[in-house]
Design a protein around this motif. Sequence first.
Motif, mmCIF file in Angstrom:
data_model
loop_
_atom_site.group_PDB
_atom_site.id
_atom_site.type_symbol
_atom_site.label_atom_id
_atom_site.label_comp_id
_atom_site.label_asym_id
_atom_site.label_seq_id
_atom_site.Cartn_x
_atom_site.Cartn_y
_atom_site.Cartn_z
ATOM 1 N N SER A 50 -3.442 -1.469 -2.622
ATOM 2 C CA SER A 50 -2.536 -0.314 -2.587
ATOM 3 C C SER A 50 -3.064 0.868 -3.397
ATOM 4 O O SER A 50 -2.707 2.013 -3.123
ATOM 5 C CB SER A 50 -1.138 -0.707 -3.074
ATOM 6 O OG SER A 50 -1.179 -1.148 -4.421
ATOM 7 N N SER A 81 -1.503 -4.624 1.235
ATOM 8 C CA SER A 81 -1.117 -3.218 1.060
ATOM 9 C C SER A 81 -2.256 -2.211 1.183
ATOM 10 O O SER A 81 -2.340 -1.282 0.388
ATOM 11 C CB SER A 81 -0.435 -3.036 -0.303
ATOM 12 O OG SER A 81 0.619 -3.928 -0.470
ATOM 13 N N PRO A 82 -3.124 -2.348 2.200
ATOM 14 C CA PRO A 82 -4.172 -1.327 2.326
ATOM 15 C C PRO A 82 -3.569 0.020 2.732
ATOM 16 O O PRO A 82 -2.650 0.072 3.543
ATOM 17 C CB PRO A 82 -5.090 -1.876 3.413
ATOM 18 C CG PRO A 82 -4.219 -2.771 4.227
ATOM 19 C CD PRO A 82 -3.216 -3.347 3.262
ATOM 20 N N ARG A 83 -4.085 1.077 2.137
ATOM 21 C CA ARG A 83 -3.670 2.432 2.522
ATOM 22 C C ARG A 83 -4.200 2.713 3.926
ATOM 23 O O ARG A 83 -5.107 2.030 4.410
ATOM 24 C CB ARG A 83 -4.224 3.451 1.531
ATOM 25 C CG ARG A 83 -3.558 3.378 0.179
ATOM 26 C CD ARG A 83 -4.054 4.497 -0.689
ATOM 27 N NE ARG A 83 -3.374 4.488 -1.981
ATOM 28 C CZ ARG A 83 -3.514 5.442 -2.878
ATOM 29 N NH1 ARG A 83 -4.312 6.469 -2.645
ATOM 30 N NH2 ARG A 83 -2.868 5.373 -4.017
ATOM 31 N N PRO A 84 -3.657 3.740 4.594
ATOM 32 C CA PRO A 84 -4.086 4.020 5.977
ATOM 33 C C PRO A 84 -5.597 4.163 6.167
ATOM 34 O O PRO A 84 -6.144 3.644 7.145
ATOM 35 C CB PRO A 84 -3.359 5.322 6.308
ATOM 36 C CG PRO A 84 -2.103 5.254 5.476
ATOM 37 C CD PRO A 84 -2.532 4.594 4.184
ATOM 38 N N ARG A 87 -7.084 0.667 5.940
ATOM 39 C CA ARG A 87 -6.654 -0.102 7.120
ATOM 40 C C ARG A 87 -7.452 0.331 8.348
ATOM 41 O O ARG A 87 -7.852 -0.489 9.172
ATOM 42 C CB ARG A 87 -5.158 0.083 7.372
ATOM 43 C CG ARG A 87 -4.646 -0.807 8.503
ATOM 44 C CD ARG A 87 -3.153 -0.701 8.676
ATOM 45 N NE ARG A 87 -2.389 -1.269 7.590
ATOM 46 C CZ ARG A 87 -2.098 -2.565 7.472
ATOM 47 N NH1 ARG A 87 -2.544 -3.418 8.372
ATOM 48 N NH2 ARG A 87 -1.378 -3.002 6.463
ATOM 49 N N ARG A 88 -7.721 1.620 8.467
ATOM 50 C CA ARG A 88 -8.487 2.144 9.599
ATOM 51 C C ARG A 88 -9.906 1.561 9.590
ATOM 52 O O ARG A 88 -10.435 1.167 10.626
ATOM 53 C CB ARG A 88 -8.521 3.671 9.541
ATOM 54 C CG ARG A 88 -8.793 4.322 10.853
ATOM 55 C CD ARG A 88 -8.445 5.809 10.924
ATOM 56 N NE ARG A 88 -8.437 6.568 9.685
ATOM 57 C CZ ARG A 88 -7.325 6.937 9.007
ATOM 58 N NH1 ARG A 88 -6.141 6.605 9.460
ATOM 59 N NH2 ARG A 88 -7.408 7.627 7.912
ATOM 60 N N LEU A 90 -10.787 -1.297 8.304
ATOM 61 C CA LEU A 90 -10.644 -2.701 8.702
ATOM 62 C C LEU A 90 -10.515 -2.827 10.214
ATOM 63 O O LEU A 90 -11.121 -3.714 10.829
ATOM 64 C CB LEU A 90 -9.427 -3.326 8.013
ATOM 65 C CG LEU A 90 -9.546 -3.544 6.505
ATOM 66 C CD1 LEU A 90 -8.173 -3.849 5.907
ATOM 67 C CD2 LEU A 90 -10.532 -4.642 6.195
ATOM 68 N N GLN A 91 -9.749 -1.934 10.835
ATOM 69 C CA GLN A 91 -9.538 -1.995 12.282
ATOM 70 C C GLN A 91 -10.793 -1.618 13.052
ATOM 71 O O GLN A 91 -11.170 -2.305 14.012
ATOM 72 C CB GLN A 91 -8.372 -1.081 12.677
ATOM 73 C CG GLN A 91 -7.029 -1.599 12.184
ATOM 74 C CD GLN A 91 -5.911 -0.580 12.318
ATOM 75 O OE1 GLN A 91 -6.150 0.621 12.423
ATOM 76 N NE2 GLN A 91 -4.677 -1.068 12.296
ATOM 77 N N ASP A 96 -10.015 -6.585 10.388
ATOM 78 C CA ASP A 96 -8.582 -6.900 10.318
ATOM 79 C C ASP A 96 -8.283 -8.228 11.016
ATOM 80 O O ASP A 96 -7.231 -8.824 10.798
ATOM 81 C CB ASP A 96 -7.728 -5.769 10.897
ATOM 82 C CG ASP A 96 -8.041 -5.477 12.353
ATOM 83 O OD1 ASP A 96 -9.169 -5.749 12.814
ATOM 84 O OD2 ASP A 96 -7.145 -4.961 13.047
ATOM 85 N N VAL A 101 -4.382 -9.841 6.505
ATOM 86 C CA VAL A 101 -3.982 -8.564 5.918
ATOM 87 C C VAL A 101 -2.461 -8.484 5.917
ATOM 88 O O VAL A 101 -1.822 -8.627 6.968
ATOM 89 C CB VAL A 101 -4.573 -7.370 6.704
ATOM 90 C CG1 VAL A 101 -4.191 -6.055 6.049
ATOM 91 C CG2 VAL A 101 -6.096 -7.490 6.805
ATOM 92 N N ASP A 103 1.093 -6.315 4.822
ATOM 93 C CA ASP A 103 1.583 -4.965 4.550
ATOM 94 C C ASP A 103 2.061 -4.818 3.113
ATOM 95 O O ASP A 103 2.060 -3.728 2.558
ATOM 96 C CB ASP A 103 2.730 -4.600 5.497
ATOM 97 C CG ASP A 103 2.232 -4.418 6.930
ATOM 98 O OD1 ASP A 103 1.043 -4.070 7.113
ATOM 99 O OD2 ASP A 103 3.029 -4.625 7.861
#
Length: 111
Positions: A50, A81-84, A87-88, A90-91, A96, A101, A103
Amino acid sequence: MELKVSTASQGGHAVVSVYGEVDLYTAPRLQAELASLVRDGTGRVVVDLSGVEFCDSTGMNVLLSAMKRLREHGGSLELASPRPAVRRILQVTGLDTVFSVHDALPALEGT
């Protein structure tokens, strides 16, 4: 930017809270903390992302390596809690689907 890493342990579980940017220069700090948990025989590690504003491929490799070492010893590594922006990453990399992962930070009691 400086990287801050702190660990709270409970039984065989640990939450590693990471703050700042994880990159080529700061990743060794995170790697040292995770390696210490592997050496100590920690069964489940949750990395709280986070507070991470940026994570490059070096940081992702540190997380992957720690997950592999923990699995070799019957443990697990999860991300929370990855920030956007993280998370991007990771995706886009497909990580991901490799990491669990969450939230939010999962409860560790009794797990």
